[in-house]
Design a protein around this motif. Structure first.
Motif, mmCIF file in Angstrom:
data_model
loop_
_atom_site.group_PDB
_atom_site.id
_atom_site.type_symbol
_atom_site.label_atom_id
_atom_site.label_comp_id
_atom_site.label_asym_id
_atom_site.label_seq_id
_atom_site.Cartn_x
_atom_site.Cartn_y
_atom_site.Cartn_z
ATOM 1 N N GLN A 17 0.828 -1.207 0.000
ATOM 2 C CA GLN A 17 0.000 0.000 0.000
ATOM 3 C C GLN A 17 0.858 1.250 0.000
ATOM 4 O O GLN A 17 0.476 2.292 -0.499
ATOM 5 N N ALA A 18 2.098 1.141 0.540
ATOM 6 C CA ALA A 18 2.974 2.305 0.655
ATOM 7 C C ALA A 18 3.343 2.885 -0.695
ATOM 8 O O ALA A 18 3.718 4.040 -0.801
ATOM 9 N N ALA A 19 3.237 2.105 -1.740
ATOM 10 C CA ALA A 19 3.644 2.564 -3.065
ATOM 11 C C ALA A 19 2.728 3.637 -3.623
ATOM 12 O O ALA A 19 3.000 4.200 -4.677
ATOM 13 N N THR A 20 1.633 3.975 -2.930
ATOM 14 C CA THR A 20 0.682 4.953 -3.466
ATOM 15 C C THR A 20 1.078 6.381 -3.154
ATOM 16 O O THR A 20 0.401 7.307 -3.586
ATOM 17 N N ALA A 21 2.158 6.610 -2.382
ATOM 18 C CA ALA A 21 2.540 7.970 -2.013
ATOM 19 C C ALA A 21 2.894 8.777 -3.258
ATOM 20 O O ALA A 21 3.471 8.269 -4.201
ATOM 21 N N ALA A 22 2.530 10.064 -3.254
ATOM 22 C CA ALA A 22 2.837 10.929 -4.391
ATOM 23 C C ALA A 22 3.253 12.292 -3.893
ATOM 24 O O ALA A 22 2.871 12.707 -2.805
ATOM 25 N N VAL A 23 4.052 12.998 -4.692
ATOM 26 C CA VAL A 23 4.540 14.316 -4.328
ATOM 27 C C VAL A 23 3.855 15.370 -5.165
ATOM 28 O O VAL A 23 3.701 15.205 -6.369
ATOM 29 N N VAL A 24 3.457 16.449 -4.521
ATOM 30 C CA VAL A 24 2.859 17.579 -5.233
ATOM 31 C C VAL A 24 3.745 18.784 -5.003
ATOM 32 O O VAL A 24 3.888 19.241 -3.866
ATOM 33 N N PRO A 25 4.394 19.340 -6.040
ATOM 34 C CA PRO A 25 5.277 20.487 -5.849
ATOM 35 C C PRO A 25 4.478 21.761 -5.659
ATOM 36 O O PRO A 25 3.309 21.837 -6.053
ATOM 37 N N PRO A 26 5.104 22.799 -5.068
ATOM 38 C CA PRO A 26 4.427 24.085 -4.981
ATOM 39 C C PRO A 26 4.223 24.663 -6.376
ATOM 40 O O PRO A 26 4.956 24.327 -7.297
ATOM 41 N N PRO A 27 3.211 25.525 -6.551
ATOM 42 C CA PRO A 27 2.940 26.064 -7.880
ATOM 43 C C PRO A 27 4.148 26.794 -8.449
ATOM 44 O O PRO A 27 4.776 27.604 -7.774
ATOM 45 N N THR A 28 4.517 26.510 -9.686
ATOM 46 C CA THR A 28 5.630 27.168 -10.360
ATOM 47 C C THR A 28 5.243 27.402 -11.812
ATOM 48 O O THR A 28 4.378 26.717 -12.357
ATOM 49 N N LEU A 62 11.321 -1.601 0.324
ATOM 50 C CA LEU A 62 11.453 -0.221 -0.139
ATOM 51 C C LEU A 62 12.738 0.434 0.354
ATOM 52 O O LEU A 62 13.020 1.581 0.015
ATOM 53 N N ARG A 63 13.518 -0.270 1.152
ATOM 54 C CA ARG A 63 14.736 0.311 1.703
ATOM 55 C C ARG A 63 15.882 0.240 0.698
ATOM 56 O O ARG A 63 15.762 -0.359 -0.360
ATOM 57 N N MET A 64 17.008 0.862 1.040
ATOM 58 C CA MET A 64 18.152 0.890 0.142
ATOM 59 C C MET A 64 19.332 0.183 0.795
ATOM 60 O O MET A 64 19.565 0.323 1.999
ATOM 61 N N THR A 65 20.075 -0.580 0.002
ATOM 62 C CA THR A 65 21.256 -1.258 0.512
ATOM 63 C C THR A 65 22.465 -0.871 -0.325
ATOM 64 O O THR A 65 22.344 -0.380 -1.445
ATOM 65 N N THR A 66 23.641 -1.088 0.255
ATOM 66 C CA THR A 66 24.878 -0.837 -0.459
ATOM 67 C C THR A 66 25.895 -1.895 -0.070
ATOM 68 O O THR A 66 25.715 -2.623 0.913
ATOM 69 N N GLN A 67 26.969 -1.984 -0.826
ATOM 70 C CA GLN A 67 28.002 -2.991 -0.588
ATOM 71 C C GLN A 67 29.046 -2.458 0.396
ATOM 72 O O GLN A 67 29.583 -1.361 0.201
ATOM 73 N N VAL A 68 29.321 -3.227 1.433
ATOM 74 C CA VAL A 68 30.234 -2.814 2.503
ATOM 75 C C VAL A 68 31.232 -3.935 2.762
ATOM 76 O O VAL A 68 30.854 -5.113 2.808
ATOM 77 N N THR A 69 32.504 -3.581 2.925
ATOM 78 C CA THR A 69 33.492 -4.568 3.348
ATOM 79 C C THR A 69 33.617 -4.509 4.864
ATOM 80 O O THR A 69 33.480 -3.449 5.476
ATOM 81 N N SER A 218 10.694 0.709 5.888
ATOM 82 C CA SER A 218 9.968 0.735 4.618
ATOM 83 C C SER A 218 8.772 1.668 4.685
ATOM 84 O O SER A 218 8.504 2.428 3.752
ATOM 85 N N GLY A 219 8.032 1.618 5.784
ATOM 86 C CA GLY A 219 6.840 2.431 5.934
ATOM 87 C C GLY A 219 7.015 3.510 6.976
ATOM 88 O O GLY A 219 7.947 3.481 7.785
ATOM 89 N N LEU A 295 9.621 9.158 9.215
ATOM 90 C CA LEU A 295 9.367 9.214 7.778
ATOM 91 C C LEU A 295 10.167 8.118 7.084
ATOM 92 O O LEU A 295 11.396 8.174 7.024
ATOM 93 N N GLY A 296 9.467 7.107 6.570
ATOM 94 C CA GLY A 296 10.115 5.950 5.973
ATOM 95 C C GLY A 296 10.319 6.079 4.482
ATOM 96 O O GLY A 296 10.003 7.095 3.857
ATOM 97 N N MET A 297 10.824 5.012 3.881
ATOM 98 C CA MET A 297 11.159 5.023 2.462
ATOM 99 C C MET A 297 9.928 5.089 1.566
ATOM 100 O O MET A 297 10.034 5.449 0.406
#
Length: 320
Positions: A17-28, A62-69, A218-219, A295-297
């Motif tokens: 359900q989290a995938a429904t989030a949307a962004v609305v920018p200020p008027p420009t 929805l999280r992000m991972t990276t490669q770590v030694t 994620s959420g 505030l999650g991903m």
């Protein structure tokens, strides 16, 4: 008692359900759309300071991972968590590397406070960037979702740039040079609590709130003070009981609903789902009685790029 299968199904439904989030920018004024340019690889990127690090990220839910030694071995997949005070490592990886417990430390998770075994890691390597030594709690990989997590002890006083279109992250040693600025950018000032950044210029449907950036979730999660403040508005939305699982393995009950409009500085986010519960994280921040949310991903992925500067205590949001 909810069965494990039922609990997993509920959690999966909430994340979907989290995938429904949307962004609305200020008027420009109307302008032509920006031209997307290819992202260079770490080996070919021009203009990057040698102290900078650019890494390609993959998605874990929805999280992000990276490669770590770890102590020069690897790389291994770690989640980047701006909402965690400590970096952690899975028991499986620690055993594989021959790291033995060196004592116990107090760990604050969403579900509470617990004494957990810790190991000493001499070096955590992210490309050319080396951090350490680090005292890392030992947790089960099934609860973490990866081989480990990078927390504030590694990210503090650095600038973290997340390109959420290309799934790419850049970590810099500080704010000595400007970050990428393609596209419209909104800068929000934050404060630091226990190392984490708390946005203070934010509200939900006009109600002022404290917002903690939590890329390890994620959420998004609000406290009960926020739910009570939004009670009338939430009556128009269905509220469901859901089960949440934290990194230690605690199972928590929460109430989930669709949030009204969220404002972060000069940008608004609509149709964002969230769960509500007075979890230990809010207690540690002193935010139990004040409307606040982690505030999650699910919301952060609504943006094109998010730049978190722990040194200057500023967060830059670039719109899609």
């Amino acid at each position: 008692m909810t069965s494990p299968e039922r609990m997993i199904a509920i959690i999966a439904a909430l994340l979907a359900q989290a995938a429904t989030a949307a962004v609305v920018p200020p008027p420009t004024p109307t302008t032509p759309p920006p031209v997307e340019t290819p992202v260079a690889s770490p080996d070919t990127a021009e203009g990057l300071d040698p102290a900078d690090l650019a890494l390609v990220l993959q998605s874990v839910d929805l999280r992000m991972t990276t490669q770590v030694t770890v102590n020069g071995k690897g790389p291994y997949r770690f989640i980047v968590d701006t909402g965690a005070t400590r970096s952690v490592i899975s028991r499986r990886l620690a055993a594989e590397l021959g790291l033995t417990a060196s004592g116990k430390r107090r760990l604050v998770s969403t579900g509470g406070v617990r004494e957990v075994e810790v190991v000493r890691i001499d070096e955590l390597g992210l490309g050319k960037l080396i951090a350490g030594p680090v005292v890392a709690p030992l947790l089960d990989e099934a609860n973490i979702g990866a081989a480990g997590m990078l927390g504030i002890d590694v990210l503090a006083n650095r600038q973290v740039e997340m390109d959420l279109i290309a799934d790419r992250m850049t970590i810099r040693k500080g704010a000595s040079r400007p970050a990428s600025t393609s596209g419209e950018e909104i800068v929000v000032v934050a404060r630091r609590r226990y190392g984490e950044l708390v946005l203070v210029d934010a509200d939900i449907d006009g109600e002022p709130i404290y917002v903690v950036l939590d890329t390890g979730a994620s959420g998004s999660l609000g406290n009960m003070a926020l739910k009570n403040r939004l009670e009338r508005r939430l009556r128009r939305q269905p509220v469901k009981t859901v089960m949440l699982l934290d990194v230690v393995g605690n199972v928590l009950e929460a109430q989930a609903s669709q949030l009204p409009t969220i404002r972060l500085g000069g940008v608004t986010v609509v149709s964002a789902p969230a769960a509500f519960a007075d979890v230990e994280t809010f207690r540690q921040f002193g935010l139990i009685g004040r409307p606040a949310m982690l505030l999650g991903m699910d919301v952060l992925r609504s943006f094109r790029r998010v730049i978190v500067d722990f040194g200057t205590k500023k967060v830059r949001f670039q719109l899609r």
